[in-house]
Structure formats: C-alpha cells, structure tokens
Design an enzyme around this catalytic site. Structure first.
Site, PDB file in Angstrom:
ATOM      1  N   LEU A  23      62.306  36.887  32.160  1.00  0.00           N
ATOM      2  CA  LEU A  23      63.539  36.936  31.359  1.00  0.00           C
ATOM      3  C   LEU A  23      63.333  37.710  30.062  1.00  0.00           C
ATOM      4  O   LEU A  23      62.272  37.682  29.456  1.00  0.00           O
ATOM      5  CB  LEU A  23      64.007  35.513  31.035  1.00  0.00           C
ATOM      6  CG  LEU A  23      64.337  34.627  32.238  1.00  0.00           C
ATOM      7  CD1 LEU A  23      64.912  33.285  31.764  1.00  0.00           C
ATOM      8  CD2 LEU A  23      65.294  35.292  33.209  1.00  0.00           C
ATOM      9  N   HIS A  24      64.414  38.424  29.671  1.00  0.00           N
ATOM     10  CA  HIS A  24      64.422  39.180  28.421  1.00  0.00           C
ATOM     11  C   HIS A  24      65.788  39.003  27.786  1.00  0.00           C
ATOM     12  O   HIS A  24      66.618  38.222  28.286  1.00  0.00           O
ATOM     13  CB  HIS A  24      64.093  40.653  28.693  1.00  0.00           C
ATOM     14  CG  HIS A  24      64.910  41.269  29.806  1.00  0.00           C
ATOM     15  ND1 HIS A  24      66.276  41.427  29.722  1.00  0.00           N
ATOM     16  CD2 HIS A  24      64.563  41.721  31.046  1.00  0.00           C
ATOM     17  CE1 HIS A  24      66.736  41.980  30.827  1.00  0.00           C
ATOM     18  NE2 HIS A  24      65.714  42.162  31.664  1.00  0.00           N
ATOM     19  N   HIS A  43      69.007  38.995  29.932  1.00  0.00           N
ATOM     20  CA  HIS A  43      69.310  37.685  30.517  1.00  0.00           C
ATOM     21  C   HIS A  43      69.799  36.728  29.437  1.00  0.00           C
ATOM     22  O   HIS A  43      70.733  35.955  29.653  1.00  0.00           O
ATOM     23  CB  HIS A  43      68.057  37.098  31.176  1.00  0.00           C
ATOM     24  CG  HIS A  43      67.427  37.965  32.226  1.00  0.00           C
ATOM     25  ND1 HIS A  43      66.212  38.580  32.051  1.00  0.00           N
ATOM     26  CD2 HIS A  43      67.847  38.319  33.467  1.00  0.00           C
ATOM     27  CE1 HIS A  43      65.902  39.263  33.141  1.00  0.00           C
ATOM     28  NE2 HIS A  43      66.878  39.135  34.015  1.00  0.00           N
ATOM     29  N   GLN A  89      76.062  44.508  33.485  1.00  0.00           N
ATOM     30  CA  GLN A  89      76.509  45.855  33.861  1.00  0.00           C
ATOM     31  C   GLN A  89      75.335  46.748  34.256  1.00  0.00           C
ATOM     32  O   GLN A  89      75.495  47.720  34.989  1.00  0.00           O
ATOM     33  CB  GLN A  89      77.286  46.499  32.709  1.00  0.00           C
ATOM     34  CG  GLN A  89      77.877  47.860  33.085  1.00  0.00           C
ATOM     35  CD  GLN A  89      78.456  48.599  31.910  1.00  0.00           C
ATOM     36  OE1 GLN A  89      79.093  47.985  31.047  1.00  0.00           O
ATOM     37  NE2 GLN A  89      78.222  49.903  31.855  1.00  0.00           N
ATOM     38  N   LYS A  90      74.155  46.431  33.756  1.00  0.00           N
ATOM     39  CA  LYS A  90      72.931  47.162  34.118  1.00  0.00           C
ATOM     40  C   LYS A  90      72.870  47.421  35.627  1.00  0.00           C
ATOM     41  O   LYS A  90      72.448  48.487  36.062  1.00  0.00           O
ATOM     42  CB  LYS A  90      71.733  46.330  33.635  1.00  0.00           C
ATOM     43  CG  LYS A  90      70.418  46.640  34.254  1.00  0.00           C
ATOM     44  CD  LYS A  90      69.779  47.790  33.553  1.00  0.00           C
ATOM     45  CE  LYS A  90      68.429  48.150  34.136  1.00  0.00           C
ATOM     46  NZ  LYS A  90      67.970  47.368  35.259  1.00  0.00           N
ATOM     47  N   ASP A  91      73.258  46.420  36.423  1.00  0.00           N
ATOM     48  CA  ASP A  91      73.272  46.560  37.880  1.00  0.00           C
ATOM     49  C   ASP A  91      74.735  46.655  38.327  1.00  0.00           C
ATOM     50  O   ASP A  91      75.279  45.747  38.956  1.00  0.00           O
ATOM     51  CB  ASP A  91      72.559  45.376  38.522  1.00  0.00           C
ATOM     52  CG  ASP A  91      71.113  45.293  38.063  1.00  0.00           C
ATOM     53  OD1 ASP A  91      70.289  46.051  38.587  1.00  0.00           O
ATOM     54  OD2 ASP A  91      70.822  44.504  37.137  1.00  0.00           O
ATOM     55  N   VAL A  99      72.196  45.242  27.696  1.00  0.00           N
ATOM     56  CA  VAL A  99      71.464  45.101  26.436  1.00  0.00           C
ATOM     57  C   VAL A  99      70.338  46.133  26.422  1.00  0.00           C
ATOM     58  O   VAL A  99      69.607  46.280  27.406  1.00  0.00           O
ATOM     59  CB  VAL A  99      70.883  43.680  26.286  1.00  0.00           C
ATOM     60  CG1 VAL A  99      70.040  43.567  25.027  1.00  0.00           C
ATOM     61  CG2 VAL A  99      72.019  42.654  26.280  1.00  0.00           C
ATOM     62  N   SER A 153      63.069  43.899  33.529  1.00  0.00           N
ATOM     63  CA  SER A 153      61.761  43.295  33.823  1.00  0.00           C
ATOM     64  C   SER A 153      60.783  44.365  34.276  1.00  0.00           C
ATOM     65  O   SER A 153      59.577  44.254  34.071  1.00  0.00           O
ATOM     66  CB  SER A 153      61.916  42.237  34.909  1.00  0.00           C
ATOM     67  OG  SER A 153      62.981  41.377  34.587  1.00  0.00           O
ATOM     68  N   ARG A 154      61.309  45.426  34.883  1.00  0.00           N
ATOM     69  CA  ARG A 154      60.420  46.475  35.406  1.00  0.00           C
ATOM     70  C   ARG A 154      59.828  47.346  34.300  1.00  0.00           C
ATOM     71  O   ARG A 154      58.830  48.041  34.542  1.00  0.00           O
ATOM     72  CB  ARG A 154      61.160  47.345  36.420  1.00  0.00           C
ATOM     73  CG  ARG A 154      61.441  46.571  37.715  1.00  0.00           C
ATOM     74  CD  ARG A 154      61.920  47.469  38.834  1.00  0.00           C
ATOM     75  NE  ARG A 154      61.872  46.782  40.119  1.00  0.00           N
ATOM     76  CZ  ARG A 154      62.886  46.141  40.684  1.00  0.00           C
ATOM     77  NH1 ARG A 154      64.063  46.101  40.086  1.00  0.00           N
ATOM     78  NH2 ARG A 154      62.749  45.539  41.846  1.00  0.00           N
TER      79      ARG A 154
HETATM   80  P1  AMP Z   1      67.384  40.492  37.358  1.00  0.00           P
HETATM   81  O1  AMP Z   1      66.572  39.335  36.901  1.00  0.00           O
HETATM   82  O2  AMP Z   1      66.834  41.816  36.965  1.00  0.00           O
HETATM   83  O3  AMP Z   1      67.779  40.387  38.803  1.00  0.00           O
HETATM   84  O4  AMP Z   1      68.748  40.400  36.561  1.00  0.00           O
HETATM   85  C1  AMP Z   1      69.481  39.203  36.523  1.00  0.00           C
HETATM   86  C2  AMP Z   1      70.801  39.482  35.861  1.00  0.00           C
HETATM   87  O5  AMP Z   1      70.587  39.968  34.548  1.00  0.00           O
HETATM   88  C3  AMP Z   1      71.607  40.552  36.601  1.00  0.00           C
HETATM   89  O6  AMP Z   1      72.982  40.206  36.568  1.00  0.00           O
HETATM   90  C4  AMP Z   1      71.337  41.774  35.787  1.00  0.00           C
HETATM   91  O7  AMP Z   1      72.358  42.744  35.874  1.00  0.00           O
HETATM   92  C5  AMP Z   1      71.259  41.192  34.399  1.00  0.00           C
HETATM   93  N1  AMP Z   1      70.529  42.099  33.518  1.00  0.00           N
HETATM   94  C6  AMP Z   1      69.313  42.657  33.733  1.00  0.00           C
HETATM   95  N2  AMP Z   1      68.992  43.488  32.713  1.00  0.00           N
HETATM   96  C7  AMP Z   1      70.037  43.461  31.852  1.00  0.00           C
HETATM   97  C8  AMP Z   1      70.318  44.109  30.617  1.00  0.00           C
HETATM   98  N3  AMP Z   1      69.455  44.954  30.053  1.00  0.00           N
HETATM   99  N4  AMP Z   1      71.491  43.840  30.015  1.00  0.00           N
HETATM  100  C9  AMP Z   1      72.387  42.987  30.570  1.00  0.00           C
HETATM  101  N5  AMP Z   1      72.175  42.344  31.733  1.00  0.00           N
HETATM  102  C10 AMP Z   1      71.020  42.570  32.359  1.00  0.00           C
END
Ligand code: AMP
Length: 282
Positions: free
Chosen positions: A33-34, A37, A148-150, A176, A186-187
């Site tokens: 998490l960052h 999240h 929105q990132k994804d 963000v 996370s990557r």
């Molecule tokens: P992930 O853990 O990468 O699968 O992401 C979980 C959720 O957090 C998904 O809805 C992502 O789109 C969102 N997310 C990931 N990175 C960001 C970011 N930089 N800003 C906003 N939402 C994010």
C-alpha cells in the site's frame, strides 16, 4: 482495526453489518500500500460507516510470464497504513481461501477488455472481474473505490456492476502522483534509481499530449508521434502502447472530440508501468 483471513468469517461479518444497516465502503488492493491506496481508504472512510480494505495478490489476473511471484508482499506495513488511513477491517485471504480445490467458475469481461491492457495481458480482466465479483459477494459493499490510475479496470468494473446487477456504487478517484509526476504504484519499488528517474517519461508524455490538445490540435496522429518520440528518446524505456481514445468506449479516435483518455504503457527496464489522463475536448 481487525484483520480477517477466512472467507467464511468475512462473509459472516459482512452479513452482520448489513443486517444492522451499516454502509460498507470497499477498497480492493493487492497490498504494498501507498498514498494512492491511502486516498481511496480515506474517501471510503468519509463516505461510509465501515471501511473494508482487501489485500489479495490475485493469481487469476497475472499471465504465466508476469510478476505474480515477484509482486511485493508487505502485510505488516500495509496494516499500519490501512489503519492510519481509516480502515476498520483488512481482509487478507490466502489464494486457497478464495480459490479452493475445485474452483472453476469465472466472470468474462467483454469488449472493453479487448484492447490496451487486455491485449497485452490476455485473461487479465477476466481475473479482475472474477475476483471483484467474489470480493463483492464476501464484503457486501454499498460503495467500492477504484483509482483512475487503472482507468480501463474502472470501466470494466462499472460495466460488471451494471451487467450483473450488483449493488455497489463504483467510485473512481484521481491518480495520486509523486512530486515529479510519476503515478504512485507498487511496481515503482522494482525500479533502480536511474529507472525511477526515467519513469517520469510516462507523465511527461501525457502532459505533452494534453498541452497539444489544449493548444488546439485535434488530429491524434501528430500527438501520438510526439509522445512516441519523447518516450523513445529515454534510456531503458520501451513503448507497449500510447493511445488517444474515447473515454467511454476506449476506441481510438483519429480526430479528438468529447471526453478523451490519453493512455500510455511503457516498459522501464523489466517493469511495465501504465498511466493516463482524461481531457475534455470541445
Ligand atoms: P493495486 O493494489 O495496484 O491493485 O491497486 C488497488 C487500487 O488502488 C486500484 O483501484 C488502483 O487503481 C488504485 N491505485 C493504485 N495506484 C493508485 C494511484 N497512484 N492513485 C490512485 N489510485 C491508485
């Protein structure tokens, strides 16, 4: 804050919350998490009685040559960030808990999954749709929060909810970014320091495209050429796709009009990064 590991227990708690009329906000994540999240969790806390954060690195959404095994797993730190951001429950099941022996049913995403991430990562969005369906069933959210990132993922989840008549409202929150413009991910942790510096090319390419559009350019081709030129000039960077698409259908536009999504996917070393911007073209 409570940590739940078992699907049966998560379902029992969600049933109890639902009978008591509690509004549940769900934030599905893969952990590591960052602040991206964190912003979803804080918004969920502001709009609901109870916030459930799920942490599950979903094998169904990784291809055979992708980074499932390498994906960062940092549960202890994640619990601290989730709690500080306002989560009430973290649901972190094992793979066999969600997919026990005999598991064989899947949700198939439709044509929204055909291009971009779905093309490079066959089966990815079926895996996403399937796990989201399971997480909705186990947590019974009133609202579910996505970044929105994804962007393609958000459209597919919204379509899933509409098509299968699922209860939650789907909320999309802005990406963000770090101060240099790089979208939090996370990557990013897999990048070397020089690759991390070169990763700014994604957001620079997006801003370049947005600036051209704001300056009046309506032809996609010259904008895409300029974006590709910029990315190709960056060490360690290899383009997967750059695209200017209709924000609702994800179909490419030759002449820009309406709500446009600018999409980029770039390999930086061995790490594949994505980013996007939305622009209103009058
Ligand atoms: P992930 O853990 O990468 O699968 O992401 C979980 C959720 O957090 C998904 O809805 C992502 O789109 C969102 N997310 C990931 N990175 C960001 C970011 N930089 N800003 C906003 N939402 C994010």
């Amino acid at each position: 804050m409570r940590l739940i590991r078992l699907a049966s227990q998560m379902a029992a708690v969600a049933g109890h919350l639902s009978r008591r009329g509690r509004r549940v906000g769900l934030v599905p994540t893969m952990g590591a998490l960052h602040e991206g999240h964190g912003s979803l969790i804080r918004r969920a806390a502001a709009e609901n009685d109870i916030v459930i954060v799920t942490i599950f690195v979903n094998p169904l959404q990784f291809g055979p040559r992708e980074d499932f095994a390498r994906y960062p797993r940092t549960l202890r730190r994640d619990l601290a960030l989730a709690s500080a951001s306002g989560a009430d429950i973290v649901f972190a099941p094992s793979v066999s808990e969600l997919y026990p022996p005999g598991f064989q049913t899947a949700v198939r995403a439709g044509s929204l999954a055909a291009r971009w991430e779905g093309k490079t990562r066959p089966g990815h969005f079926n895996g996403v749709a399937t796990v989201v369906m399971i997480l909705f069933a186990l947590t019974r959210p009133s609202r579910a929060y996505f970044g929105q990132k994804d962007y393609q993922q958000v459209l597919i989840v919204k379509r899933l909810v509409r098509d299968l008549k699922l209860p939650p409202a789907v909320r999309m929150l802005p990406t963000v970014r770090q101060p240099d413009g790089v979208a939090m991910s996370s990557r990013n942790a897999s990048l070397t320091s020089s690759q991390r510096a070169h990763a700014t090319v994604l957001s620079r390419a997006l801003r370049l495209a947005r600036a051209r559009i704001r300056a009046g350019e309506r032809r996609a081709a010259p904008i895409l050429r300029a974006m590709r030129r910029l990315i190709r000039g960056t060490a360690d960077a290899r383009i997967d796709y750059v695209a200017l698409v209709d924000a609702a259908t994800l179909e490419p536009q030759a002449r820009l009009h309406g709500r446009v999504a600018i999409l980029v996917a770039v390999w930086v070393g061995r790490t594949r990064l994505i980013d996007n911007l939305l622009v209103e073209v009058s």
